[in-house]
Motif scaffolding. Structure first.
Motif, PDB file in Angstrom:
ATOM      1  N   PHE A  28      -0.723 -17.970  25.058  1.00 63.12           N
ATOM      2  CA  PHE A  28       0.282 -19.027  25.218  1.00 63.12           C
ATOM      3  C   PHE A  28       0.254 -19.997  24.048  1.00 63.12           C
ATOM      4  CE2 PHE A  28      -0.213 -17.705  29.642  1.00 63.12           C
ATOM      5  CZ  PHE A  28       1.115 -17.515  29.979  1.00 63.12           C
ATOM      6  N   VAL A  29      -0.932 -20.417  23.674  1.00 63.13           N
ATOM      7  CA  VAL A  29      -1.059 -21.344  22.553  1.00 63.13           C
ATOM      8  C   VAL A  29      -0.551 -20.686  21.273  1.00 63.13           C
ATOM      9  CG1 VAL A  29      -2.712 -22.608  21.124  1.00 63.13           C
ATOM     10  CG2 VAL A  29      -2.938 -22.627  23.619  1.00 63.13           C
ATOM     11  N   ALA A  30      -0.943 -19.437  21.055  1.00 60.19           N
ATOM     12  CA  ALA A  30      -0.540 -18.739  19.834  1.00 60.19           C
ATOM     13  C   ALA A  30       0.974 -18.586  19.737  1.00 60.19           C
ATOM     14  CB  ALA A  30      -1.214 -17.372  19.781  1.00 60.19           C
ATOM     15  N   MET A  31       1.629 -18.310  20.850  1.00 61.58           N
ATOM     16  CA  MET A  31       3.072 -18.092  20.823  1.00 61.58           C
ATOM     17  C   MET A  31       3.869 -19.395  20.855  1.00 61.58           C
ATOM     18  SD  MET A  31       3.875 -14.876  20.543  1.00 61.58           S
ATOM     19  CE  MET A  31       2.778 -15.100  19.180  1.00 61.58           C
ATOM     20  N   VAL A  34       4.821 -22.310  17.179  1.00 60.02           N
ATOM     21  CA  VAL A  34       5.726 -21.558  16.320  1.00 60.02           C
ATOM     22  C   VAL A  34       5.540 -21.911  14.849  1.00 60.02           C
ATOM     23  CG1 VAL A  34       8.146 -21.038  15.831  1.00 60.02           C
ATOM     24  CG2 VAL A  34       7.380 -21.343  18.182  1.00 60.02           C
ATOM     25  N   GLY A  35       5.232 -23.142  14.564  1.00 62.97           N
ATOM     26  CA  GLY A  35       5.057 -23.553  13.169  1.00 62.97           C
ATOM     27  C   GLY A  35       3.980 -22.778  12.433  1.00 62.97           C
ATOM     28  N   SER A  36       3.036 -22.203  13.155  1.00 61.55           N
ATOM     29  CA  SER A  36       1.952 -21.466  12.506  1.00 61.55           C
ATOM     30  C   SER A  36       2.396 -20.092  12.023  1.00 61.55           C
ATOM     31  CB  SER A  36       0.764 -21.309  13.458  1.00 61.55           C
ATOM     32  OG  SER A  36       1.085 -20.430  14.513  1.00 61.55           O
ATOM     33  N   TYR A  37       3.476 -19.548  12.574  1.00 58.67           N
ATOM     34  CA  TYR A  37       3.904 -18.205  12.165  1.00 58.67           C
ATOM     35  C   TYR A  37       5.378 -18.117  11.797  1.00 58.67           C
ATOM     36  CZ  TYR A  37       5.530 -17.690  17.029  1.00 58.67           C
ATOM     37  OH  TYR A  37       6.146 -17.846  18.240  1.00 58.67           O
ATOM     38  N   ALA A  38       6.053 -19.222  11.659  1.00 64.00           N
ATOM     39  CA  ALA A  38       7.478 -19.222  11.303  1.00 64.00           C
ATOM     40  C   ALA A  38       7.641 -19.096   9.794  1.00 64.00           C
ATOM     41  CB  ALA A  38       8.159 -20.477  11.819  1.00 64.00           C
ATOM     42  N   LYS A  39       7.344 -17.916   9.294  1.00 58.89           N
ATOM     43  CA  LYS A  39       7.477 -17.644   7.859  1.00 58.89           C
ATOM     44  C   LYS A  39       7.740 -16.155   7.654  1.00 58.89           C
ATOM     45  CE  LYS A  39       2.496 -18.035   7.813  1.00 58.89           C
ATOM     46  NZ  LYS A  39       1.403 -18.865   7.414  1.00 58.89           N
ATOM     47  N   ILE A  40       8.132 -15.797   6.476  1.00 54.49           N
ATOM     48  CA  ILE A  40       8.470 -14.412   6.171  1.00 54.49           C
ATOM     49  C   ILE A  40       7.276 -13.659   5.594  1.00 54.49           C
ATOM     50  CG2 ILE A  40       9.929 -12.943   4.747  1.00 54.49           C
ATOM     51  CD1 ILE A  40      12.095 -15.075   4.994  1.00 54.49           C
ATOM     52  N   GLU A  41       6.550 -14.296   4.732  1.00 51.89           N
ATOM     53  CA  GLU A  41       5.406 -13.648   4.078  1.00 51.89           C
ATOM     54  C   GLU A  41       4.123 -13.939   4.829  1.00 51.89           C
ATOM     55  OE1 GLU A  41       5.477 -11.554   1.502  1.00 51.89           O
ATOM     56  OE2 GLU A  41       7.647 -11.731   1.402  1.00 51.89           O
ATOM     57  N   TYR A  51       7.890 -11.518  12.847  1.00 49.79           N
ATOM     58  CA  TYR A  51       8.055 -10.471  13.852  1.00 49.79           C
ATOM     59  C   TYR A  51       6.751  -9.728  14.130  1.00 49.79           C
ATOM     60  CZ  TYR A  51      12.981 -11.358  13.311  1.00 49.79           C
ATOM     61  OH  TYR A  51      14.198 -11.970  13.276  1.00 49.79           O
ATOM     62  N   TRP A  52       6.036  -9.308  13.066  1.00 49.04           N
ATOM     63  CA  TRP A  52       4.839  -8.516  13.346  1.00 49.04           C
ATOM     64  C   TRP A  52       3.730  -9.354  13.963  1.00 49.04           C
ATOM     65  CZ3 TRP A  52       0.130  -9.466  11.228  1.00 49.04           C
ATOM     66  CH2 TRP A  52       0.040 -10.010   9.945  1.00 49.04           C
ATOM     67  N   TYR A  53       3.708 -10.641  13.699  1.00 45.04           N
ATOM     68  CA  TYR A  53       2.710 -11.509  14.334  1.00 45.04           C
ATOM     69  C   TYR A  53       2.931 -11.545  15.852  1.00 45.04           C
ATOM     70  CZ  TYR A  53       0.140 -15.771  15.554  1.00 45.04           C
ATOM     71  OH  TYR A  53      -0.715 -16.677  16.130  1.00 45.04           O
ATOM     72  N   GLN A  54       4.191 -11.686  16.252  1.00 41.58           N
ATOM     73  CA  GLN A  54       4.496 -11.705  17.684  1.00 41.58           C
ATOM     74  C   GLN A  54       4.202 -10.361  18.340  1.00 41.58           C
ATOM     75  OE1 GLN A  54       8.248 -13.727  18.812  1.00 41.58           O
ATOM     76  NE2 GLN A  54       8.404 -14.133  16.618  1.00 41.58           N
ATOM     77  N   PRO A  59      -0.502  -6.265  22.287  1.00 44.10           N
ATOM     78  CA  PRO A  59      -1.755  -5.593  22.668  1.00 44.10           C
ATOM     79  C   PRO A  59      -2.939  -6.560  22.775  1.00 44.10           C
ATOM     80  CG  PRO A  59      -1.163  -4.990  20.432  1.00 44.10           C
ATOM     81  CD  PRO A  59      -0.017  -5.782  20.986  1.00 44.10           C
ATOM     82  N   VAL A  60      -2.947  -7.597  21.936  1.00 45.94           N
ATOM     83  CA  VAL A  60      -4.038  -8.578  22.010  1.00 45.94           C
ATOM     84  C   VAL A  60      -4.021  -9.274  23.376  1.00 45.94           C
ATOM     85  CG1 VAL A  60      -4.898 -10.754  21.062  1.00 45.94           C
ATOM     86  CG2 VAL A  60      -4.198  -8.925  19.525  1.00 45.94           C
TER      87      VAL A  60
END
Length: 85
Positions: A28-31, A34-41, A51-54, A59-60
């Motif tokens: 829940f915290v990870a998703m 959003v600011g931690s993974y809102a990037k392209i590279e 996308y691949w982070y989500q 599976p995690v």
């Protein structure tokens, strides 16, 4: 006679229950952060990081939920075993 029935006992915080809570809270915290993974590279096989982070969390999250469930079953067995002893 002084034994309190399991239903009347106050909740007990054990290390296993803390780990269970962390296992269930981490996705829940990870998703929600959003600011931690809102990037392209960095892209992975042409898929943007966003996308691949989500998708990695699918599976995690399953593994963390399974771990929490196994810990909960072990905790419940030890509580029932300790209550009857």
């Amino acid at each position: 006679m002084s034994e309190v029935p399991e239903e009347k006992r106050p909740p007990t915080v054990t290390p296993a229950r803390v780990i269970i809570a962390l296992c269930l809270l981490a996705p829940f915290v990870a998703m929600l952060w959003v600011g931690s993974y809102a990037k392209i590279e960095p892209a992975f096989i042409g898929i943007p990081f966003f996308y691949w982070y989500q998708m990695l969390w699918v599976p995690v999250s399953a593994v963390l939920t399974m771990t929490a469930y196994q810990l909960w079953k072990r905790d419940q067995r030890s509580r029932k075993g300790g209550a009857s002893a």
